[in-house]
Design an enzyme around this catalytic site. Structure first.
Site, PDB file in Angstrom:
ATOM      1  N   CYS A 173       0.837  -1.199   0.000  1.00 29.17           N
ATOM      2  CA  CYS A 173       0.000   0.000   0.000  1.00 29.17           C
ATOM      3  C   CYS A 173       0.878   1.257   0.000  1.00 29.17           C
ATOM      4  CB  CYS A 173      -0.897  -0.035   1.237  1.00 29.17           C
ATOM      5  SG  CYS A 173      -1.715   1.509   1.604  1.00 29.17           S
ATOM      6  N   CYS A 206       0.147   3.849   2.657  1.00 28.00           N
ATOM      7  CA  CYS A 206       0.570   3.425   3.999  1.00 28.00           C
ATOM      8  C   CYS A 206       2.047   3.751   4.222  1.00 28.00           C
ATOM      9  CB  CYS A 206       0.338   1.931   4.186  1.00 28.00           C
ATOM     10  SG  CYS A 206      -1.394   1.432   4.026  1.00 28.00           S
TER      11      CYS A 206
END
Length: 123
Positions: A43, A46
């Site tokens: 991600c 993230c």
């Protein structure tokens, strides 16, 4: 000595156990895409948000618990029936929340230091 306790978990079951173990304490949880053997998350948001969240931890109240939760691999995360989506209503990563309250930051909000700081410092 740290002002707060950090617990790292992977998956919904471990998250649920960590919450039970710290019942009665103020719990903040950060949900992120799982990391591979090289420590890289699938991600990209993230990856960008993590240093902002880590910096924000300087503002967490004493005695709180910070749960760092890896939600699993991308195919599991994308399943609309995964436990995070069904049971916690976490629909995107990264998500930072104060457990048991409606307070949460989702995706790009986790990149905004002022919002992260505010979430951690509110009583």
């Amino acid at each position: 000595m740290a002002r707060y306790e950090e617990v790292s978990v992977s998956g919904f079951e471990e998250f649920h156990r960590a919450v039970e173990q710290h019942n009665g304490k103020t719990i903040f949880a950060y949900f992120t895409g799982s990391k591979d053997a090289g420590g890289k998350s699938w991600c990209p948001d993230c990856v960008q948000a993590e240093p902002v969240v880590r910096e924000g931890l300087k503002h967490i109240s004493e005695g709180c618990v910070f749960i760092y939760c890896q939600v699993g691999e991308k195919p599991y995360w994308k399943d609309p029936n995964n436990d995070f989506r069904k049971n916690l209503k976490v629909t995107a990563v990264p998500t930072l929340l104060k457990y048991g309250t409606p307070q949460k930051l989702v995706e790009s909000e986790c990149l905004q230091a002022n919002l992260v700081e505010m979430l951690f410092s509110e009583d």
